[in-house]
Design a protein around this motif. Structure first.
Motif, mmCIF file in Angstrom:
data_model
loop_
_atom_site.group_PDB
_atom_site.id
_atom_site.type_symbol
_atom_site.label_atom_id
_atom_site.label_comp_id
_atom_site.label_asym_id
_atom_site.label_seq_id
_atom_site.Cartn_x
_atom_site.Cartn_y
_atom_site.Cartn_z
ATOM 1 N N PHE A 18 0.873 -1.137 0.324
ATOM 2 C CA PHE A 18 -0.038 -0.098 0.020
ATOM 3 C C PHE A 18 1.010 1.209 -0.018
ATOM 4 O O PHE A 18 0.619 2.242 -0.722
ATOM 5 N N GLY A 19 2.055 1.316 0.876
ATOM 6 C CA GLY A 19 2.897 2.437 0.861
ATOM 7 C C GLY A 19 3.460 2.756 -0.467
ATOM 8 O O GLY A 19 3.691 3.771 -0.825
ATOM 9 N N ARG A 20 4.002 1.579 -1.481
ATOM 10 C CA ARG A 20 4.611 1.707 -2.556
ATOM 11 C C ARG A 20 3.456 2.275 -3.454
ATOM 12 O O ARG A 20 3.936 2.933 -4.291
ATOM 13 N N THR A 21 2.186 1.598 -3.392
ATOM 14 C CA THR A 21 1.335 1.950 -4.421
ATOM 15 C C THR A 21 0.966 3.585 -4.138
ATOM 16 O O THR A 21 0.828 4.264 -5.311
ATOM 17 N N ARG A 23 2.702 5.795 -2.845
ATOM 18 C CA ARG A 23 3.835 6.731 -3.460
ATOM 19 C C ARG A 23 3.848 7.030 -4.959
ATOM 20 O O ARG A 23 4.016 8.160 -5.509
ATOM 21 N N THR A 24 3.824 5.625 -5.496
ATOM 22 C CA THR A 24 3.622 5.662 -7.097
ATOM 23 C C THR A 24 2.541 6.577 -7.791
ATOM 24 O O THR A 24 2.750 7.142 -8.764
ATOM 25 N N THR A 25 1.376 6.381 -7.290
ATOM 26 C CA THR A 25 -0.018 6.597 -7.778
ATOM 27 C C THR A 25 -0.142 8.154 -7.267
ATOM 28 O O THR A 25 -0.667 8.866 -8.203
ATOM 29 N N LEU A 26 0.000 8.554 -5.977
ATOM 30 C CA LEU A 26 -0.346 9.907 -5.611
ATOM 31 C C LEU A 26 0.798 10.934 -5.809
ATOM 32 O O LEU A 26 0.768 11.888 -6.276
ATOM 33 N N ALA A 27 1.938 10.493 -5.118
ATOM 34 C CA ALA A 27 3.134 11.411 -4.976
ATOM 35 C C ALA A 27 3.831 11.653 -6.314
ATOM 36 O O ALA A 27 4.224 12.778 -6.528
ATOM 37 N N ASN A 28 4.300 10.468 -6.969
ATOM 38 C CA ASN A 28 5.049 10.794 -8.424
ATOM 39 C C ASN A 28 4.224 10.964 -9.390
ATOM 40 O O ASN A 28 5.199 11.520 -10.177
ATOM 41 N N SER A 29 3.208 10.903 -9.486
ATOM 42 C CA SER A 29 2.710 11.266 -10.704
ATOM 43 C C SER A 29 1.764 12.612 -10.621
ATOM 44 O O SER A 29 0.993 13.022 -11.767
ATOM 45 N N THR A 30 1.847 13.382 -9.823
ATOM 46 C CA THR A 30 0.947 14.544 -9.679
ATOM 47 C C THR A 30 1.818 15.737 -9.887
ATOM 48 O O THR A 30 0.998 16.935 -9.984
ATOM 49 N N GLY A 31 3.104 15.703 -10.234
ATOM 50 C CA GLY A 31 3.785 16.935 -10.472
ATOM 51 C C GLY A 31 3.983 17.819 -9.230
ATOM 52 O O GLY A 31 4.148 19.072 -9.335
ATOM 53 N N SER A 113 -7.165 15.457 -4.989
ATOM 54 C CA SER A 113 -8.059 15.254 -6.126
ATOM 55 C C SER A 113 -7.872 14.141 -7.050
ATOM 56 O O SER A 113 -8.819 13.633 -7.418
ATOM 57 N N ARG A 114 -6.396 13.850 -7.025
ATOM 58 C CA ARG A 114 -6.021 12.560 -7.587
ATOM 59 C C ARG A 114 -6.855 11.353 -7.010
ATOM 60 O O ARG A 114 -7.448 10.317 -7.775
ATOM 61 N N LEU A 115 -6.577 11.358 -5.677
ATOM 62 C CA LEU A 115 -7.399 10.309 -4.997
ATOM 63 C C LEU A 115 -8.866 10.365 -5.360
ATOM 64 O O LEU A 115 -9.478 9.261 -5.632
ATOM 65 N N HIS A 116 -9.528 11.278 -5.331
ATOM 66 C CA HIS A 116 -10.929 11.335 -5.412
ATOM 67 C C HIS A 116 -11.308 10.906 -6.751
ATOM 68 O O HIS A 116 -12.383 10.121 -7.014
ATOM 69 N N GLU A 117 -10.450 11.186 -7.820
ATOM 70 C CA GLU A 117 -10.584 10.271 -9.054
ATOM 71 C C GLU A 117 -10.545 9.173 -9.235
ATOM 72 O O GLU A 117 -11.311 8.344 -9.791
ATOM 73 N N LEU A 118 -9.427 8.655 -8.548
ATOM 74 C CA LEU A 118 -9.193 7.124 -8.693
ATOM 75 C C LEU A 118 -10.409 6.274 -7.953
ATOM 76 O O LEU A 118 -10.632 5.290 -7.878
ATOM 77 N N LEU A 119 -10.858 6.906 -6.833
ATOM 78 C CA LEU A 119 -12.057 6.336 -6.038
ATOM 79 C C LEU A 119 -13.488 6.617 -6.679
ATOM 80 O O LEU A 119 -14.446 6.374 -5.896
ATOM 81 N N GLY A 120 -13.349 6.765 -7.746
ATOM 82 C CA GLY A 120 -14.629 7.050 -8.660
ATOM 83 C C GLY A 120 -15.776 6.086 -8.215
ATOM 84 O O GLY A 120 -16.871 6.136 -8.602
ATOM 85 N N GLY A 121 -15.172 4.687 -8.594
ATOM 86 C CA GLY A 121 -15.888 3.660 -8.443
ATOM 87 C C GLY A 121 -16.440 3.353 -7.041
ATOM 88 O O GLY A 121 -17.080 2.320 -6.660
ATOM 89 N N TRP A 122 -16.124 4.047 -6.094
ATOM 90 C CA TRP A 122 -16.199 3.641 -4.522
ATOM 91 C C TRP A 122 -17.641 4.736 -4.221
ATOM 92 O O TRP A 122 -17.698 5.702 -4.837
ATOM 93 N N ASP A 123 -18.339 4.259 -3.021
ATOM 94 C CA ASP A 123 -19.214 4.845 -2.674
ATOM 95 C C ASP A 123 -18.831 5.512 -1.273
ATOM 96 O O ASP A 123 -17.686 5.294 -0.827
ATOM 97 N N GLN A 124 -19.561 6.323 -0.692
ATOM 98 C CA GLN A 124 -19.229 7.178 0.445
ATOM 99 C C GLN A 124 -18.990 6.161 1.629
ATOM 100 O O GLN A 124 -17.844 6.402 2.431
ATOM 101 N N ALA A 125 -19.827 5.066 1.864
ATOM 102 C CA ALA A 125 -19.664 4.096 3.075
ATOM 103 C C ALA A 125 -18.069 3.419 2.813
ATOM 104 O O ALA A 125 -17.650 3.128 3.950
#
Length: 152
Positions: A18-21, A23-31, A113-125
């Motif tokens: 999870f830590g690696r994911t 870092r690579t998904t949110l931290a390294n790809s956001t500019g 914002s990036r995480l919000h995008e990635l969680l598009g298939g999730w519901d609030q619960a």
């Protein structure tokens, strides 16, 4: 029923991945304007508030010399203020500057914002359940921290 040893092993692996994911998904790809290591130092300093570098190094579980280099870079970028400690004129204290606070807000907003995008298939619960589990895990692990933070 207590957690089984196999489950504890699986949790260690999942947390590492999870830590690696993250870092690579949110931290390294956001500019982000800062490398991850400097962002981490800035974030922890912001959470701690003004302190001595030795206190910050202990919180980050890193050597004072490594932290000194990172703080130097953050000071050069105008993101950290360094001033003499009024209680001990030989020492100094550090805090996040206005520029650093602005940079942190931008980084956090961009990552959220990036995480919000990635969680598009999730519901609030589902999102709240994940947040509760992470908060509970973080609390459990921090409560059981050894005195003096025996960093590896």
């Amino acid at each position: 029923m207590a957690v089984q040893p196999d489950t504890a092993h699986a949790l260690v692996d999942a947390i590492f991945l999870f830590g690696r994911t993250l870092r690579t998904t949110l931290a390294n790809s956001t500019g982000d304007p800062l490398p991850n290591a400097l962002t981490g130092v800035l974030f922890v300093l912001w959470r701690m508030g003004e302190c001595r570098p030795t206190e910050l190094a202990a919180e980050l579980c890193m050597s004072q010399s490594a932290l000194s280099r990172q703080l130097g870079e953050l000071v050069e970028r105008g993101m950290v203020d360094r001033h003499r400690d009024p209680d001990d004129r030989r020492a100094h204290r550090v805090s996040v500057s206005e520029t650093g606070q602005k940079a942190l807000r931008e980084i956090r907003d961009r990552r959220a914002s990036r995480l919000h995008e990635l969680l598009g298939g999730w519901d609030q619960a589902q999102a709240e359940s994940a947040l509760d589990a992470l908060a509970h895990l973080n609390h459990t692990l921090s409560v059981h921290e050894p005195p003096g933070r025996n960093c590896l």
